[in-house]
Design a protein around this motif. Structure first.
Motif, PDB file in Angstrom:
ATOM      1  N   TYR A   1       0.858  -1.187   0.000  1.00  0.00           N
ATOM      2  CA  TYR A   1       0.000   0.000   0.000  1.00  0.00           C
ATOM      3  C   TYR A   1       0.889   1.229   0.000  1.00  0.00           C
ATOM      4  N   LEU A   2       0.650   2.148  -0.945  1.00  0.00           N
ATOM      5  CA  LEU A   2       1.373   3.412  -1.006  1.00  0.00           C
ATOM      6  C   LEU A   2       0.383   4.561  -0.838  1.00  0.00           C
ATOM      7  N   GLY A   3       0.592   5.380   0.177  1.00  0.00           N
ATOM      8  CA  GLY A   3      -0.259   6.539   0.420  1.00  0.00           C
ATOM      9  C   GLY A   3       0.456   7.811   0.005  1.00  0.00           C
ATOM     10  N   PHE A   4      -0.250   8.695  -0.720  1.00  0.00           N
ATOM     11  CA  PHE A   4       0.377   9.877  -1.318  1.00  0.00           C
ATOM     12  C   PHE A   4      -0.030  11.166  -0.616  1.00  0.00           C
ATOM     13  N   ASP A   5       0.912  12.097  -0.574  1.00  0.00           N
ATOM     14  CA  ASP A   5       0.604  13.473  -0.207  1.00  0.00           C
ATOM     15  C   ASP A   5      -0.261  14.084  -1.322  1.00  0.00           C
ATOM     16  N   THR A   6      -0.737  15.308  -1.122  1.00  0.00           N
ATOM     17  CA  THR A   6      -1.605  15.948  -2.106  1.00  0.00           C
ATOM     18  C   THR A   6      -0.920  16.043  -3.465  1.00  0.00           C
ATOM     19  N   ILE A   7      -1.604  15.531  -4.494  1.00  0.00           N
ATOM     20  CA  ILE A   7      -1.109  15.602  -5.868  1.00  0.00           C
ATOM     21  C   ILE A   7      -1.708  16.848  -6.518  1.00  0.00           C
ATOM     22  N   ASN A   8      -0.849  17.656  -7.115  1.00  0.00           N
ATOM     23  CA  ASN A   8      -1.324  18.866  -7.782  1.00  0.00           C
ATOM     24  C   ASN A   8      -0.954  18.843  -9.256  1.00  0.00           C
ATOM     25  N   ILE A   9      -1.955  18.953 -10.121  1.00  0.00           N
ATOM     26  CA  ILE A   9      -1.720  19.048 -11.556  1.00  0.00           C
ATOM     27  C   ILE A   9      -2.496  20.241 -12.106  1.00  0.00           C
ATOM     28  N   THR A  10      -2.109  20.704 -13.287  1.00  0.00           N
ATOM     29  CA  THR A  10      -2.808  21.789 -13.978  1.00  0.00           C
ATOM     30  C   THR A  10      -3.326  21.258 -15.307  1.00  0.00           C
ATOM     31  N   ASP A  11      -4.643  21.238 -15.446  1.00  0.00           N
ATOM     32  CA  ASP A  11      -5.282  20.717 -16.651  1.00  0.00           C
ATOM     33  C   ASP A  11      -6.037  21.839 -17.346  1.00  0.00           C
ATOM     34  N   ASP A  12      -5.577  22.167 -18.558  1.00  0.00           N
ATOM     35  CA  ASP A  12      -6.208  23.230 -19.352  1.00  0.00           C
ATOM     36  C   ASP A  12      -6.296  24.540 -18.570  1.00  0.00           C
ATOM     37  N   GLY A  13      -5.217  24.848 -17.842  1.00  0.00           N
ATOM     38  CA  GLY A  13      -5.132  26.087 -17.096  1.00  0.00           C
ATOM     39  C   GLY A  13      -5.795  26.071 -15.735  1.00  0.00           C
ATOM     40  N   THR A  14      -6.405  24.949 -15.362  1.00  0.00           N
ATOM     41  CA  THR A  14      -7.094  24.843 -14.076  1.00  0.00           C
ATOM     42  C   THR A  14      -6.297  23.956 -13.127  1.00  0.00           C
ATOM     43  N   SER A  15      -6.011  24.477 -11.932  1.00  0.00           N
ATOM     44  CA  SER A  15      -5.276  23.700 -10.940  1.00  0.00           C
ATOM     45  C   SER A  15      -6.204  22.680 -10.282  1.00  0.00           C
ATOM     46  N   VAL A  16      -5.735  21.438 -10.191  1.00  0.00           N
ATOM     47  CA  VAL A  16      -6.525  20.355  -9.599  1.00  0.00           C
ATOM     48  C   VAL A  16      -5.708  19.711  -8.488  1.00  0.00           C
ATOM     49  N   ASP A  17      -6.282  19.626  -7.289  1.00  0.00           N
ATOM     50  CA  ASP A  17      -5.639  18.951  -6.159  1.00  0.00           C
ATOM     51  C   ASP A  17      -6.303  17.607  -5.922  1.00  0.00           C
ATOM     52  N   VAL A  18      -5.493  16.575  -5.798  1.00  0.00           N
ATOM     53  CA  VAL A  18      -5.985  15.228  -5.481  1.00  0.00           C
ATOM     54  C   VAL A  18      -5.478  14.878  -4.095  1.00  0.00           C
ATOM     55  N   ILE A  19      -6.403  14.694  -3.140  1.00  0.00           N
ATOM     56  CA  ILE A  19      -6.010  14.424  -1.763  1.00  0.00           C
ATOM     57  C   ILE A  19      -6.395  13.007  -1.366  1.00  0.00           C
ATOM     58  N   GLU A  20      -5.703  12.481  -0.357  1.00  0.00           N
ATOM     59  CA  GLU A  20      -6.002  11.174   0.237  1.00  0.00           C
ATOM     60  C   GLU A  20      -6.108  10.085  -0.826  1.00  0.00           C
TER      61      GLU A  20
END
Length: 204
Positions: free
Chosen positions: A171-190
């Motif tokens: 099991y690998l647990g990640f810190d908040t992933i942040n990407i920018t899609d079409d100029g919009t910032s997206v945060d993926v948590i938990e």
């Protein structure tokens, strides 16, 4: 998750047909370096869409792991591992997770056999490649490097003094992933990945 469950059952069933070995002597627990490689399947966690009751469901994909470490004797060992897992959503677009983790393991050998259950924990970093999930042609930055913690468990069977067959769930647990899609910032948590590997460990 049915593929992961099937692989886990297969790894247990395949190893259960191996014969029990004679008593393991104290001098069988030797110190030294080792390397391992394993292949199997893994999946990324389903993602809830913020502000909606809907989720993106990811399917299991191919996963592999390699490691190099040092065995301190009967109970303790440590290694550095690289795990790569590909997971897809229903549109067949995929995300790839490449993780480098420093791990510590507690081995719990079963006396009078060559079976050794183990548990482990680790910490490191993951490169998240979500390029195939982003909108094509926009202003994108669809990769990120995030802190990662690891929990694992499994069992090994000693074929001889230098080679073990292993079955492992990670099991690998990640810190908040942040990407920018079409100029919009997206945060993926938990978020996390879960993988099952069957492999071989070589002692040097």
């Amino acid at each position: 998750m049915s593929v992961l469950k099937s692989l886990a059952a297969l790894s247990i069933a395949s190893m259960s047909v191996l014969p029990l070995a004679p008593e393991v002597k104290a001098d069988d627990y030797q110190k030294g370096f080792y390397g391992s490689i394993g292949v199997g399947s893994g999946t990324f966690s389903d993602l809830l869409l913020v502000g909606t009751p809907f989720a993106l469901a990811f399917d299991p994909g191919f996963s592999y792991e390699g490691s190099f470490g040092y065995d301190f004797g009967k109970h303790f060992r440590a290694d550095v591992s690289y795990t790569n897992t590909t997971s897809t959503i229903v549109t067949d677009n995929e995300a790839v997770f490449g993780s480098i983790i420093l791990n510590g393991y507690l081995d719990l050998p079963i006396e009078d056999t060559k079976w050794t259950p183990f548990i482990g924990a680790g910490y490191g970093a993951t490169n998240v490649d979500a390029v195939n999930l982003c909108t094509a042609g926009g202003s994108d930055d669809c990769t990120d490097d995030v802190a990662t913690y690891s929990l694992s468990g499994g069992i090994s069977y000693a074929l001889n003094s230098e080679t073990d067959i292993t079955g492992k769930i990670t099991y690998l647990g990640f810190d908040t992933i942040n990407i920018t899609d079409d100029g919009t910032s997206v945060d993926v948590i938990e978020s996390e990945t879960l993988s099952v590997h069957i492999g071989v460990k070589f002692k040097f």
